[in-house]
Scaffold this active site. Sequence first.
Site, PDB file in Angstrom:
ATOM      1  N   ILE A  82      50.478  77.962  33.891  1.00 49.21           N
ATOM      2  CA  ILE A  82      49.259  77.160  33.982  1.00 49.21           C
ATOM      3  C   ILE A  82      49.526  75.807  33.328  1.00 49.21           C
ATOM      4  O   ILE A  82      50.023  75.740  32.200  1.00 49.21           O
ATOM      5  CB  ILE A  82      48.081  77.889  33.305  1.00 49.21           C
ATOM      6  CG1 ILE A  82      47.873  79.260  33.978  1.00 49.21           C
ATOM      7  CG2 ILE A  82      46.806  77.042  33.382  1.00 49.21           C
ATOM      8  CD1 ILE A  82      46.947  80.195  33.236  1.00 49.21           C
ATOM      9  N   HIS A  88      56.175  70.349  30.302  1.00 47.87           N
ATOM     10  CA  HIS A  88      56.791  71.681  30.235  1.00 47.87           C
ATOM     11  C   HIS A  88      56.489  72.491  31.500  1.00 47.87           C
ATOM     12  O   HIS A  88      57.366  73.183  32.030  1.00 47.87           O
ATOM     13  CB  HIS A  88      56.274  72.411  28.989  1.00 47.87           C
ATOM     14  CG  HIS A  88      56.862  73.765  28.786  1.00 47.87           C
ATOM     15  ND1 HIS A  88      58.154  73.957  28.355  1.00 47.87           N
ATOM     16  CD2 HIS A  88      56.341  75.002  28.951  1.00 47.87           C
ATOM     17  CE1 HIS A  88      58.399  75.249  28.266  1.00 47.87           C
ATOM     18  NE2 HIS A  88      57.317  75.907  28.624  1.00 47.87           N
ATOM     19  N   PHE A 113      58.883  85.390  45.541  1.00 48.90           N
ATOM     20  CA  PHE A 113      58.315  84.517  44.510  1.00 48.90           C
ATOM     21  C   PHE A 113      56.812  84.734  44.422  1.00 48.90           C
ATOM     22  O   PHE A 113      56.048  84.237  45.245  1.00 48.90           O
ATOM     23  CB  PHE A 113      58.626  83.053  44.836  1.00 48.90           C
ATOM     24  CG  PHE A 113      58.282  82.096  43.730  1.00 48.90           C
ATOM     25  CD1 PHE A 113      59.045  82.055  42.576  1.00 48.90           C
ATOM     26  CD2 PHE A 113      57.214  81.227  43.852  1.00 48.90           C
ATOM     27  CE1 PHE A 113      58.745  81.165  41.553  1.00 48.90           C
ATOM     28  CE2 PHE A 113      56.903  80.328  42.840  1.00 48.90           C
ATOM     29  CZ  PHE A 113      57.668  80.295  41.694  1.00 48.90           C
TER      30      PHE A 113
END
Length: 154
Positions: A82, A88, A113
């Site tokens: 999230i 990052h 995935f």
Amino acid sequence: MNVIEGNLVGTGLKIGIVVSRFNEFITSKLLSGAIDGLTRHGVSDNDITVTWVPGAFEIPLVAKKMAESKQFDAIITLGAVIRGATSHFDYVCSEAAKGVSHAALTSGVPVIFGVLTTDTIEQAIERAGTKAGNKGWEAAVSAIEMANVLRGLA
């Protein structure tokens, strides 16, 4: 003309699941959806192996090891990344996706995935079993179909 298509019959398939513990309030729902999707399509509980890892960045290594073991017809990867206030998010999402793809291409085993990459917690919740369905369930169905496609190519 030959046409090869997968089917959604999971009977006899052995499926590995790699799931991230980070954001477990989301990933546990993805895992439940994946297991439900597998068993509803005939995969036995005894033919499902679940491996927990710390986060999405660690998923590709374990997925690759499981795929290379040749014990599984397909691997499902589940996680939830999230977006936060730093970059990052971009690094983790990119490397997780590249790593999962690499695991599939180098092992010859389908590695699906099923890592959510969302901007908000609400979007992740929607994709883990509410408005937008359960992406774990969708990943399970993809794993069954891809395993059967590869069987058709053998």
